[in-house]
Scaffold this motif. Structure first.
Motif, PDB file in Angstrom:
ATOM      1  N   ASP A 415      38.059  44.180  38.008  1.00 15.50           N
ATOM      2  CA  ASP A 415      38.996  44.936  36.905  1.00 15.50           C
ATOM      3  C   ASP A 415      38.262  46.192  36.739  1.00 15.50           C
ATOM      4  OD1 ASP A 415      36.562  43.924  35.852  1.00 15.50           O
ATOM      5  OD2 ASP A 415      37.289  42.769  34.223  1.00 15.50           O
ATOM      6  N   LYS A 442      47.524  41.945  41.126  1.00 19.89           N
ATOM      7  CA  LYS A 442      46.258  41.731  41.169  1.00 19.89           C
ATOM      8  C   LYS A 442      45.757  40.408  41.908  1.00 19.89           C
ATOM      9  CE  LYS A 442      42.579  41.623  38.153  1.00 19.89           C
ATOM     10  NZ  LYS A 442      41.959  41.389  36.642  1.00 19.89           N
ATOM     11  N   SER A 444      44.918  37.023  41.664  1.00 20.58           N
ATOM     12  CA  SER A 444      44.646  36.393  40.432  1.00 20.58           C
ATOM     13  C   SER A 444      43.624  35.340  40.700  1.00 20.58           C
ATOM     14  CB  SER A 444      46.085  35.604  39.780  1.00 20.58           C
ATOM     15  OG  SER A 444      46.257  34.691  40.747  1.00 20.58           O
ATOM     16  N   GLU A 445      43.137  34.996  39.415  1.00 19.14           N
ATOM     17  CA  GLU A 445      41.942  33.771  39.585  1.00 19.14           C
ATOM     18  C   GLU A 445      42.740  32.576  40.035  1.00 19.14           C
ATOM     19  OE1 GLU A 445      38.689  33.731  39.033  1.00 19.14           O
ATOM     20  OE2 GLU A 445      38.799  35.835  38.424  1.00 19.14           O
ATOM     21  N   ASP A 446      44.048  32.270  39.848  1.00 16.98           N
ATOM     22  CA  ASP A 446      44.610  31.338  40.132  1.00 16.98           C
ATOM     23  C   ASP A 446      44.924  31.177  41.677  1.00 16.98           C
ATOM     24  OD1 ASP A 446      44.814  30.416  37.377  1.00 16.98           O
ATOM     25  OD2 ASP A 446      46.992  31.063  37.073  1.00 16.98           O
ATOM     26  N   LEU A 448      43.036  32.664  43.772  1.00 18.20           N
ATOM     27  CA  LEU A 448      41.716  32.178  44.398  1.00 18.20           C
ATOM     28  C   LEU A 448      41.197  30.998  44.395  1.00 18.20           C
ATOM     29  CD1 LEU A 448      39.670  35.592  43.715  1.00 18.20           C
ATOM     30  CD2 LEU A 448      40.871  34.842  45.828  1.00 18.20           C
ATOM     31  N   PHE A 449      41.491  30.299  42.832  1.00 22.90           N
ATOM     32  CA  PHE A 449      41.076  28.942  42.736  1.00 22.90           C
ATOM     33  C   PHE A 449      42.016  28.010  43.814  1.00 22.90           C
ATOM     34  CE2 PHE A 449      41.420  24.999  40.310  1.00 22.90           C
ATOM     35  CZ  PHE A 449      40.198  24.554  40.508  1.00 22.90           C
ATOM     36  N   GLN A 458      34.800  31.554  48.613  1.00 14.99           N
ATOM     37  CA  GLN A 458      35.591  32.674  47.754  1.00 14.99           C
ATOM     38  C   GLN A 458      35.879  33.987  48.717  1.00 14.99           C
ATOM     39  OE1 GLN A 458      36.116  34.193  44.667  1.00 14.99           O
ATOM     40  NE2 GLN A 458      35.877  31.997  43.570  1.00 14.99           N
ATOM     41  N   VAL A 497      34.260  40.062  45.286  1.00 15.09           N
ATOM     42  CA  VAL A 497      34.420  39.173  44.180  1.00 15.09           C
ATOM     43  C   VAL A 497      33.216  38.591  44.109  1.00 15.09           C
ATOM     44  CG1 VAL A 497      36.706  38.473  44.487  1.00 15.09           C
ATOM     45  CG2 VAL A 497      35.009  37.401  45.866  1.00 15.09           C
TER      46      VAL A 497
ATOM     47  N   LYS B  52      37.581  24.581  38.585  1.00 16.37           N
ATOM     48  CA  LYS B  52      38.065  25.661  38.127  1.00 16.37           C
ATOM     49  C   LYS B  52      36.885  26.682  37.176  1.00 16.37           C
ATOM     50  CE  LYS B  52      42.155  27.953  36.394  1.00 16.37           C
ATOM     51  NZ  LYS B  52      43.559  27.767  36.055  1.00 16.37           N
ATOM     52  N   PRO B  53      36.850  28.087  37.567  1.00 21.86           N
ATOM     53  CA  PRO B  53      35.976  28.765  36.708  1.00 21.86           C
ATOM     54  C   PRO B  53      36.639  28.995  35.242  1.00 21.86           C
ATOM     55  CG  PRO B  53      36.682  29.948  38.806  1.00 21.86           C
ATOM     56  CD  PRO B  53      37.545  28.723  38.435  1.00 21.86           C
ATOM     57  N   GLY B  54      35.858  29.279  34.323  1.00 20.79           N
ATOM     58  CA  GLY B  54      36.315  29.541  32.961  1.00 20.79           C
ATOM     59  C   GLY B  54      35.987  28.249  32.155  1.00 20.79           C
TER      60      GLY B  54
END
Lengths: 498, 250
Positions: A415, A442, A444-446, A448-449, A458, A497, B52-54
């Motif tokens: 970001d 972007k 997204s975190e989703d 990548l997860f 990662q 990342v 999962k992160p967070g």
């Protein structure tokens, strides 16, 4: 091993501050005095044994340059360049005239070895699926005109090219050996007065490649040049001129690496392409010059003018670029679609990480009837970088039936980076059809997860997603570059990342 | 030794505690269903198990074959055999499903110190597995989940489950977005993967899914805890009387 994993293996071995190609060759070099004046221009011209007309051409450009100011419209920031604090010419001192590889300074050969550049004949494509229209990929070859610090030190494949009638040589040689061709075409696409950096290049260009493909000839191999900036504080001013005569075809590959430096280095190249009736030129670039260290220090300033002129009817020029390096990139490979039914293409992957700044795009200038152009641009911004696509598509009054399709996609990683799209579209006749699509997304975190949940690290996940994002463009590259480029993309995004 | 032991797990998201001391034990060969209303913490539990992160774990532990799962990176958990089937599988444009499957499978194998599959071996295996699940080869050539229908996305999850052969499968709201036919196809795939060596945790709002995937144990979650456990009949009871009684209990 899949390329993604192999890339990660390689990435792990690289320290951020240890740019892989950041070594310096110890060789004696022959320098012009620091700074720029008429004397510098004369010095360069004399070093090259140039005819009088060439010196005049350079001097006119130099005088014009004195009246010009640096452009500031690009979305890039850098400290003011002191043009008097640079060397404008530097060449490895030739021991004698070179006739074979054995005679070249072993230090230079070692450098090429480290870079993995083949100077010998290579049949790289054993077992690779042929592209449509190519019968025998295993026998495709690459000719390398190696540019080492401004002077071409080795040119291979000359004989075979000669048989086909293709002229492929350093431009300095072409000036002496084919003055009629050089005089006719040099500056005819990018005039000496074109822009600040192109004019500077015209005055002080050191060397580069010259290609002429005669009518009806399909160049028997991919032509390739590797540029390398070696001498500290030496601006590089490459000049490339490629002419495809009627009904001919040529594919030219350009790849670059440069050693690590603390001082910023200026690079202002000019590339001119001319395609006559029914001719086709494919120009591909993979650029990974030193982007600066993890604090944004050092790195190459890359201010390039690349332009192709589809001078003949039904001619075609295609630019493909993978830009991953340089601290600052200012580059707009363009097509002038002058001939009726001519077409231009621009496929681009521009990656910025760390503190890199990229302002790149293309211009498609439709002048002839029923001309068409296609722009596919993929910008990837990571770290604290800024990545701008700037494009112009224009149809003049007489360009009836002009068509353009543009797709600009930007991908953001993290970001703290920025992606910007600045399209200029001008249609001066009502029959033009211009389409423009743009997306910004972007990672997204989703996503990548999801990938790491399936076992990818990662880094592997980012590499996979990004390679998917740029797939349309990668497919445009010649096979041997596509593999290299895929690895380079992942390497460039290392550390992007947390 | 139990396959999965969640002990007194406390989890926060942005300063708000979602799980307040959750305990759950799953043995090999068992299928557990976790039911509960929205906001009871079901998905949080699945995310924390997968890494999962967070999420901030403030107390308790999660053991997987006796090993501390919370110490492992998410990709290591996957390599150890933890698989989470996503409620909303993501799309990855430009990456062919086949490429994705191979990259992931080989990454897992490598992490376990096993040899990677060669291309022909991998292709043979994928073909075999997809055939048994009635998945057309054509689907494998498309970008990961790009343009897939809801049913296709879930079948792609089942395909991965079959290919990676995990020992613990967590199915997060597998029924969401599926019509009854798609649900049956996906559930058939899951049932085919039931084995004495493998445990499954099925997270769902509705009893409907449990008609197709019949659990051995049913847990009811409310407000971040397991408030009741029982046999498969508990699910039917819930269907009849709703979650309200448990909200009071919690």
């Amino acid at each position: 091993m899949p390329a993604v994993q192999e890339t990660v293996e390689r990435v792990k071995r690289i320290d951020v501050d240890q740019y892989r190609y950041g070594f310096e060759t110890q060789i004696e070099s022959d320098k012009a005095p620091k700074g720029l004046s008429e004397d510098t221009v004369r010095f360069i011209s004399e070093k090259k044994n140039e005819p009088a007309w060439m010196l005049q051409w350079r001097l006119e450009a130099y005088r014009r340059w004195l009246t010009m100011t640096e452009p500031t419209w690009a979305r890039v920031n850098y400290p003011k360049i002191d043009f008097q604090d640079l060397y404008y010419y530097s060449a490895p001192k030739p021991k004698k005239t070179v006739t074979s590889l054995d005679e070249i300074d072993p230090e230079i050969l070692k450098t090429y070895e480290k870079l993995g550049i083949p100077l010998r004949e290579v049949a790289m494509l054993e077992g690779v699926e042929p592209k449509p229209g190519e019968q025998d990929p295993a026998r495709r070859k690459i000719a390398v005109d190696a540019v080492f610090d401004s002077v071409s030190v080795a040119t291979t494949f000359k004989a075979e090219l000669k048989k086909a009638g293709v002229i492929f040589m350093p431009i300095s040689e072409a000036i002496r050996e084919h003055p009629e061709l050089v005089q006719k075409y040099l500056g005819s696409v990018v005039p000496t007065s074109d822009n600040f950096y192109a004019t500077l290049n015209s005055a002080v260009f050191s060397d580069g490649s010259f290609v002429y493909v005669p009518p009806g000839v399909r160049c028997p191999m991919e032509l390739s040049t590797y540029f390398r900036i070696n001498e500290r504080n030496t601006g590089q001013f490459e000049r490339t001129l490629i002419i495809a005569d009627k009904g001919s075809y040529v594919s030219y590959l350009e790849g670059c690496t440069a050693p690590q430096r603390d001082e910023n280095q200026l690079h202002a190249a000019v590339v001119e392409l001319v395609a006559h009736d029914d001719a086709e030129i494919k120009y591909s670039t993979v650029q990974n010059w030193y982007p600066g260290n993890s604090e944004g220090k050092g790195g190459i300033y890359n201010f390039v003018t690349k332009r192709g002129d589809c001078r003949g009817d039904r001619s075609k020029i295609s630019w493909t670029q993978v830009e991953t390096g340089s601290a600052i990139t200012w580059k707009y490979p363009s097509c002038i679609l002058r001939g009726d039914n001519s077409s231009g293409e621009f496929y681009s992957i521009a990656i910025s990480n760390g503190f890199q700044q990229v302002d790149s795009g293309t211009k498609m200038i439709h002048l002839g009837k029923n001309t068409s152009s296609r722009i596919i641009s993929k910008g990837i911004a990571a770290g604290k970088s800024q990545n701008t696509y700037r494009g112009l598509v224009t149809a003049h009054r007489k360009a009836t039936g002009a068509r353009n399709f543009t797709a600009c996609d930007s991908l953001l990683i993290g970001d703290k980076c920025g992606a910007h799209t600045v399209p200029y579209i001008e249609a001066k006749n009502s029959s033009a059809t211009f389409e423009h699509e743009a997306t910004t997304s972007k990672i997204s975190e989703d996503v990548l997860f999801y990938c790491v949940q399936r076992g990818l690290s990662q880094e592997e996940a980012v590499g996979l997603v990004v390679n998917g994002f740029v797939k349309d463009v990668l497919q445009q590259l010649p096979m041997e570059f596509a593999v290299e480029a895929q690895k380079l993309i992942s390497i460039s995004l290392e550390g992007s990342v947390g | 030794m139990a396959l999965l032991e969640v002990k007194d797990l406390q989890v926060r998201v942005e300063e708000r505690e979602i799980l307040h001391g959750l305990t759950l034990t799953v043995n090999e060969g068992q299928v557990h269903a976790i039911m509960g209303p929205n906001g009871s913490g079901k998905s949080t539990l699945s995310h924390v198990i997968a890494g999962k992160p967070g999420y901030e774990v403030t107390g308790g532990q999660i053991l997987f074959r006796g090993e501390d799962l919370l110490e492992m990176s998410p990709d290591m958990r996957a390599a150890k055999g933890v698989f989470l089937a996503f409620q909303y599988p993501v799309e990855i444009p430009g990456v062919a499903t086949m490429t994705f499957l191979r990259t992931a499978l080989n990454a897992q194998r490598k992490a376990r110190g096993e040899s990677e599959y060669s291309t022909p071996d991998f292709l043979r295996k994928v073909r075999e597995v997809s055939k048994s699940l009635n998945i057309p080869q054509d689907m494998l050539k498309r970008g990961v989940n790009v343009g897939f229908s809801g049913g296709e996305k879930k079948r792609n999850e089942v395909l991965q489950m079959a290919l990676f052969e995990p020992s613990l499968c967590i199915l997060d709201e597998m029924d969401s977005g599926l019509d009854i036919d798609a649900l049956r196809i996906a559930a058939d795939g899951v049932n085919a993967l039931r084995s004495p060596k493998r445990a499954m945790v099925v997270i769902t709002h509705y009893q409907r899914l449990l008609n197709y995937i019949v659990p051995d144990v049913v847990h009811v979650m409310s407000k971040g805890r397991v408030v009741k456990s029982g046999g498969k009949e508990l699910a039917l009871e819930l269907e009849a009387s709703g979650y309200a009684q448990f909200e009071d209990a919690a």
